[in-house]
Design an enzyme around this catalytic site. Structure first.
Site, PDB file in Angstrom:
ATOM      1  N   SER A 139       0.863  -1.180   0.000  1.00 18.13           N
ATOM      2  CA  SER A 139       0.000   0.000   0.000  1.00 18.13           C
ATOM      3  C   SER A 139       0.898   1.228   0.000  1.00 18.13           C
ATOM      4  CB  SER A 139      -0.854  -0.019   1.275  1.00 18.13           C
ATOM      5  OG  SER A 139      -1.439   1.235   1.519  1.00 18.13           O
ATOM      6  N   TYR A 152      -1.691  -1.313  10.214  1.00 14.40           N
ATOM      7  CA  TYR A 152      -1.698  -1.538   8.753  1.00 14.40           C
ATOM      8  C   TYR A 152      -0.350  -1.107   8.166  1.00 14.40           C
ATOM      9  CZ  TYR A 152      -3.731  -1.368   4.002  1.00 14.40           C
ATOM     10  OH  TYR A 152      -4.017  -1.569   2.673  1.00 14.40           O
TER      11      TYR A 152
HETATM   12  N1  LIG Z   1      -8.717  -0.654  -1.168  1.00 17.81           N
HETATM   13  C1  LIG Z   1      -7.690   0.135  -0.913  1.00 17.81           C
HETATM   14  O1  LIG Z   1      -7.844   1.353  -0.762  1.00 17.81           O
HETATM   15  C2  LIG Z   1      -6.303  -0.438  -0.813  1.00 17.81           C
HETATM   16  C3  LIG Z   1      -5.224   0.448  -0.918  1.00 17.81           C
HETATM   17  C4  LIG Z   1      -3.932  -0.061  -0.819  1.00 17.81           C
HETATM   18  C5  LIG Z   1      -3.733  -1.400  -0.634  1.00 17.81           C
HETATM   19  N2  LIG Z   1      -4.791  -2.250  -0.545  1.00 17.81           N
HETATM   20  C6  LIG Z   1      -4.516  -3.660  -0.334  1.00 17.81           C
HETATM   21  O2  LIG Z   1      -5.055  -4.390  -1.409  1.00 17.81           O
HETATM   22  C7  LIG Z   1      -5.330  -5.727  -1.010  1.00 17.81           C
HETATM   23  C8  LIG Z   1      -6.748  -6.087  -1.420  1.00 17.81           C
HETATM   24  O3  LIG Z   1      -7.614  -5.220  -0.713  1.00 17.81           O
HETATM   25  P1  LIG Z   1      -9.048  -4.791  -1.266  1.00 17.81           P
HETATM   26  O4  LIG Z   1      -9.127  -3.333  -1.146  1.00 17.81           O
HETATM   27  O5  LIG Z   1      -9.311  -5.443  -2.561  1.00 17.81           O
HETATM   28  O6  LIG Z   1      -9.950  -5.396  -0.100  1.00 17.81           O
HETATM   29  P2  LIG Z   1     -11.272  -6.301  -0.116  1.00 17.81           P
HETATM   30  O7  LIG Z   1     -11.726  -6.309   1.294  1.00 17.81           O
HETATM   31  O8  LIG Z   1     -12.190  -5.840  -1.176  1.00 17.81           O
HETATM   32  O9  LIG Z   1     -10.704  -7.738  -0.530  1.00 17.81           O
HETATM   33  C9  LIG Z   1      -9.858  -8.459   0.316  1.00 17.81           C
HETATM   34  C10 LIG Z   1     -10.125  -9.928   0.115  1.00 17.81           C
HETATM   35  O10 LIG Z   1      -9.200 -10.654   0.935  1.00 17.81           O
HETATM   36  C11 LIG Z   1      -9.906 -11.734   1.540  1.00 17.81           C
HETATM   37  N3  LIG Z   1      -9.232 -12.144   2.766  1.00 17.81           N
HETATM   38  C12 LIG Z   1      -9.179 -11.482   3.952  1.00 17.81           C
HETATM   39  N4  LIG Z   1      -8.516 -12.223   4.850  1.00 17.81           N
HETATM   40  C13 LIG Z   1      -8.129 -13.362   4.221  1.00 17.81           C
HETATM   41  C14 LIG Z   1      -7.409 -14.520   4.621  1.00 17.81           C
HETATM   42  N5  LIG Z   1      -6.977 -14.668   5.880  1.00 17.81           N
HETATM   43  N6  LIG Z   1      -7.180 -15.483   3.703  1.00 17.81           N
HETATM   44  C15 LIG Z   1      -7.648 -15.344   2.439  1.00 17.81           C
HETATM   45  N7  LIG Z   1      -8.350 -14.308   2.001  1.00 17.81           N
HETATM   46  C16 LIG Z   1      -8.587 -13.310   2.895  1.00 17.81           C
HETATM   47  C17 LIG Z   1     -11.301 -11.188   1.802  1.00 17.81           C
HETATM   48  O11 LIG Z   1     -12.237 -12.233   1.973  1.00 17.81           O
HETATM   49  C18 LIG Z   1     -11.532 -10.358   0.554  1.00 17.81           C
HETATM   50  O12 LIG Z   1     -12.156 -11.127  -0.457  1.00 17.81           O
HETATM   51  C19 LIG Z   1      -5.098  -5.759   0.498  1.00 17.81           C
HETATM   52  O13 LIG Z   1      -3.821  -6.297   0.759  1.00 17.81           O
HETATM   53  C20 LIG Z   1      -5.144  -4.300   0.888  1.00 17.81           C
HETATM   54  O14 LIG Z   1      -4.417  -4.031   2.055  1.00 17.81           O
HETATM   55  C21 LIG Z   1      -6.078  -1.791  -0.631  1.00 17.81           C
END
Ligand SMILES: NC(=O)c1ccc[n+]([C@@H]2O[C@H](COP(=O)([O-])OP(=O)(O)OC[C@H]3O[C@@H](n4cnc5c(N)ncnc54)[C@H](O)[C@@H]3O)[C@@H](O)[C@H]2O)c1
Length: 274
Positions: A139, A152
């Site tokens: 991130s 985080y």
């Molecule tokens: N959305 C944002 O603003 C953002 C920004 C920077 C980084 N990220 C990172 O991107 C990645 C994806 O996030 P997102 O925004 O798509 O979130 P999201 O919540 O839409 O998707 C995350 C997915 O991970 C799954 N998950 C959670 N814990 C798990 C586990 N223990 N084992 C397997 N699956 C698991 C959830 O069921 C979900 O389907 C994450 O690592 C997040 O930190 C997100």
């Protein structure tokens, strides 16, 4: 083992958000994708959306053995592993003194050990093949301070360190490693809040806080397309979107300015606490 002609990708957290968009974009480009997620119904739904040869897997990335078994089974079935997307992640936010140890352990288990389990399972397979690309999702919070999101930030900094170090180690052995560092992306994570069982009293509003700091959330499909374009260039640290890249570069030149902006954002967010 049958060598498939089609490239393959294993995507953790593929049931939602960035993982889902990546899986769909990869499938649309002819890649055989395995969508692995804790939420198996969501993973199955994404596999159906991807169509063709896409498959789904119930997987908790905290379980090292399950990650290894899942990846090995996928490779046995398809003959190769081109991409390993260690993307599953959760958010935990609030004041550091309001978050007890179980909260820190939870996020380290998912966001750091979850990524490490994927790396430890995929890397030997890729070394044996002599090719492959490990893509870890960190991130923008892995590249600078993220006050009120300290748990985080802790995990995402570790993922950046793991990825940029392994990248250099792996390069001469044929394996690529990239780390994805987006600013806010339009996914359910922005509104999910803290896991209820951790009893964290107050948390910042992630959507409002991150929008104030880094601009409006980035459309998830654009994010996935931009990630795949950056991977084709073998970019090391993929900072998205462009304005976040600019903020990251300026922040490295002017750390005192980053701190000043952070202080003001924290004061503003704390003022919403009732
Ligand atoms: N959305 C944002 O603003 C953002 C920004 C920077 C980084 N990220 C990172 O991107 C990645 C994806 O996030 P997102 O925004 O798509 O979130 P999201 O919540 O839409 O998707 C995350 C997915 O991970 C799954 N998950 C959670 N814990 C798990 C586990 N223990 N084992 C397997 N699956 C698991 C959830 O069921 C979900 O389907 C994450 O690592 C997040 O930190 C997100």
């Amino acid at each position: 083992m049958v060598m498939a002609a089609m490239p393959t990708a294993f995507v953790t957290g593929g049931g939602s958000g960035i993982g889902r968009a990546l899986a769909k974009a990869l499938a649309a480009r002819g890649t055989t994708v395995c969508i692995a997620d804790l939420n198996v119904a969501a993973a199955e739904a994404v596999a159906r959306e991807c169509g063709g040869s896409a498959s789904s897997l119930a997987l908790d990335v905290r379980d090292a053995d399950a990650v290894k078994t899942g990846i090995e089974a996928f490779v046995a079935e398809n003959g190769r592993l081109d991409y390993m997307f260690n993307n599953a992640g959760i958010g935990i936010a609030g004041e550091v003194d309001d978050i007890a140890l179980p909260g820190w352990q939870r996020i380290v288990d998912v966001n750091l050990y979850g990524v490490l389990h994927g790396v430890l399972a995929a890397y030997p397979i890729m070394l044996k093949q002599g090719f492959g690309h490990i893509v870890n999702t960190a991130s923008l919070a892995g590249l600078g301070p993220a006050p009120l999101f300290t748990p985080y930030a802790l995990t995402k900094h570790a993922v950046v360190g793991l990825s940029t170090s392994l990248r250099i180690e792996a390069a001469s052995r044929g394996v690529r490693v990239s780390v994805v560092c987006p600013a806010a992306v339009e996914t359910p994570l922005l509104d999910s809040g803290n896991p209820g069982d951790l009893g964290i009293g107050w948390a910042p509003d992630a959507r409002r806080f991150l929008t104030a700091l880094a601009g409006p959330p980035y459309p998830v499909e654009t994010c996935a397309d931009d990630i795949l374009a950056a991977l084709s260039r073998n970019t090391s640290v993929i900072v998205l979107p462009g304005r976040a890249r600019l903020a990251w570069r300026l922040g490295r030149l002017f750390p005192a300015l980053v701190e000043k902006i952070g202080l003001s954002a924290v004061a503003k967010e704390r003022s919403t606490r009732v």
